[in-house]
Design a protein around this motif. Structure first.
Motif, PDB file in Angstrom:
ATOM      1  N   ASN A  59      -3.974   9.996   4.429  1.00 23.29           N
ATOM      2  CA  ASN A  59      -4.949   9.048   4.954  1.00 23.29           C
ATOM      3  C   ASN A  59      -4.668   7.646   4.416  1.00 23.29           C
ATOM      4  O   ASN A  59      -4.378   7.470   3.241  1.00 23.29           O
ATOM      5  N   GLU A  60      -4.735   6.677   5.317  1.00 25.88           N
ATOM      6  CA  GLU A  60      -4.673   5.260   4.959  1.00 25.88           C
ATOM      7  C   GLU A  60      -5.886   4.604   5.585  1.00 25.88           C
ATOM      8  O   GLU A  60      -6.151   4.804   6.768  1.00 25.88           O
ATOM      9  N   GLU A  61      -6.619   3.845   4.793  1.00 22.84           N
ATOM     10  CA  GLU A  61      -7.806   3.207   5.345  1.00 22.84           C
ATOM     11  C   GLU A  61      -7.994   1.821   4.750  1.00 22.84           C
ATOM     12  O   GLU A  61      -7.527   1.536   3.667  1.00 22.84           O
ATOM     13  N   LYS A  67      -5.815  -2.014   1.428  1.00 18.96           N
ATOM     14  CA  LYS A  67      -5.618  -0.668   1.956  1.00 18.96           C
ATOM     15  C   LYS A  67      -5.726   0.353   0.822  1.00 18.96           C
ATOM     16  O   LYS A  67      -5.327   0.092  -0.302  1.00 18.96           O
ATOM     17  N   GLN A  68      -6.292   1.509   1.161  1.00 21.72           N
ATOM     18  CA  GLN A  68      -6.377   2.605   0.203  1.00 21.72           C
ATOM     19  C   GLN A  68      -5.698   3.837   0.792  1.00 21.72           C
ATOM     20  O   GLN A  68      -5.756   4.076   1.995  1.00 21.72           O
ATOM     21  N   PHE A  69      -5.060   4.602  -0.092  1.00 25.74           N
ATOM     22  CA  PHE A  69      -4.261   5.751   0.316  1.00 25.74           C
ATOM     23  C   PHE A  69      -4.805   7.024  -0.320  1.00 25.74           C
ATOM     24  O   PHE A  69      -5.235   7.018  -1.473  1.00 25.74           O
ATOM     25  N   SER A  88      -5.911  13.588  -3.568  1.00 23.72           N
ATOM     26  CA  SER A  88      -6.247  12.500  -4.484  1.00 23.72           C
ATOM     27  C   SER A  88      -7.527  11.811  -4.030  1.00 23.72           C
ATOM     28  O   SER A  88      -8.017  12.033  -2.927  1.00 23.72           O
ATOM     29  N   HIS A  89      -8.017  10.960  -4.897  1.00 20.71           N
ATOM     30  CA  HIS A  89      -9.058  10.019  -4.497  1.00 20.71           C
ATOM     31  C   HIS A  89      -8.370   8.916  -3.688  1.00 20.71           C
ATOM     32  O   HIS A  89      -7.146   8.776  -3.747  1.00 20.71           O
ATOM     33  N   ALA A  90      -9.118   8.132  -2.949  1.00 18.42           N
ATOM     34  CA  ALA A  90      -8.543   6.990  -2.239  1.00 18.42           C
ATOM     35  C   ALA A  90      -8.212   5.913  -3.273  1.00 18.42           C
ATOM     36  O   ALA A  90      -9.096   5.450  -3.991  1.00 18.42           O
ATOM     37  N   LEU A  91      -6.928   5.550  -3.365  1.00 13.51           N
ATOM     38  CA  LEU A  91      -6.477   4.576  -4.360  1.00 13.51           C
ATOM     39  C   LEU A  91      -5.665   3.471  -3.704  1.00 13.51           C
ATOM     40  O   LEU A  91      -5.186   3.611  -2.581  1.00 13.51           O
ATOM     41  N   MET A  92      -5.463   2.378  -4.436  1.00 15.31           N
ATOM     42  CA  MET A  92      -4.851   1.170  -3.888  1.00 15.31           C
ATOM     43  C   MET A  92      -3.346   1.254  -3.675  1.00 15.31           C
ATOM     44  O   MET A  92      -2.806   0.468  -2.917  1.00 15.31           O
ATOM     45  N   THR A  93      -2.658   2.173  -4.341  1.00 16.06           N
ATOM     46  CA  THR A  93      -1.213   2.303  -4.137  1.00 16.06           C
ATOM     47  C   THR A  93      -0.859   3.756  -3.836  1.00 16.06           C
ATOM     48  O   THR A  93      -1.557   4.684  -4.277  1.00 16.06           O
TER      49      THR A  93
END
Length: 114
Positions: A59-61, A67-69, A88-93
């Motif tokens: 997921n990319e949002e 953007k968070q991945f 994972s949690h949504a993270l910046m990289t």
């Protein structure tokens, strides 16, 4: 064998075990190795005769500048059965998200005694 899905927090890396002591049984030790959870997960899969973990961005949002991945890691047995999937949690990289997914997988493997 049914697959397990895990979204739990990763292990505590504050008191690491030297990487030279990694073995198929070391997942039950209280702490893991210093450094990358991804690297340790690769070593553990090799020691347990599993296929190497598969990391994928699922997921990319968000807008391009923030953007968070979200990453997923899948662990498969040599026969191709899914042993575990961790998100994972949504993270910046992408790197941080992949590392977070690996930490979650290690946490699950430790607590499920696989």
């Amino acid at each position: 064998m049914q697959s397990q899905e895990c979204r739990n927090p990763g292990p505590n890396f504050s008191n690491p075990t030297p990487i030279s002591t990694v073995s198929a049984n070391s997942i039950n030790q209280p702490d893991f190795v210093k450094g990358s959870a991804k690297a340790y997960l690769h070593l553990l899969c090799t020691a347990k005769h599993w296929k190497q973990p598969l990391f994928e961005c699922c997921n990319e949002e968000g807008p391009p500048h923030i953007k968070q991945f979200t990453f997923k890691v899948s662990i498969l047995s040599e026969e191709g059965f899914v042993i575990l999937e961790s998100y994972s949690h949504a993270l910046m990289t992408k790197k941080a998200a992949a590392e977070d997914a690996a930490e979650g997988a290690l946490w699950c493997l430790k607590h499920m005694s696989i």
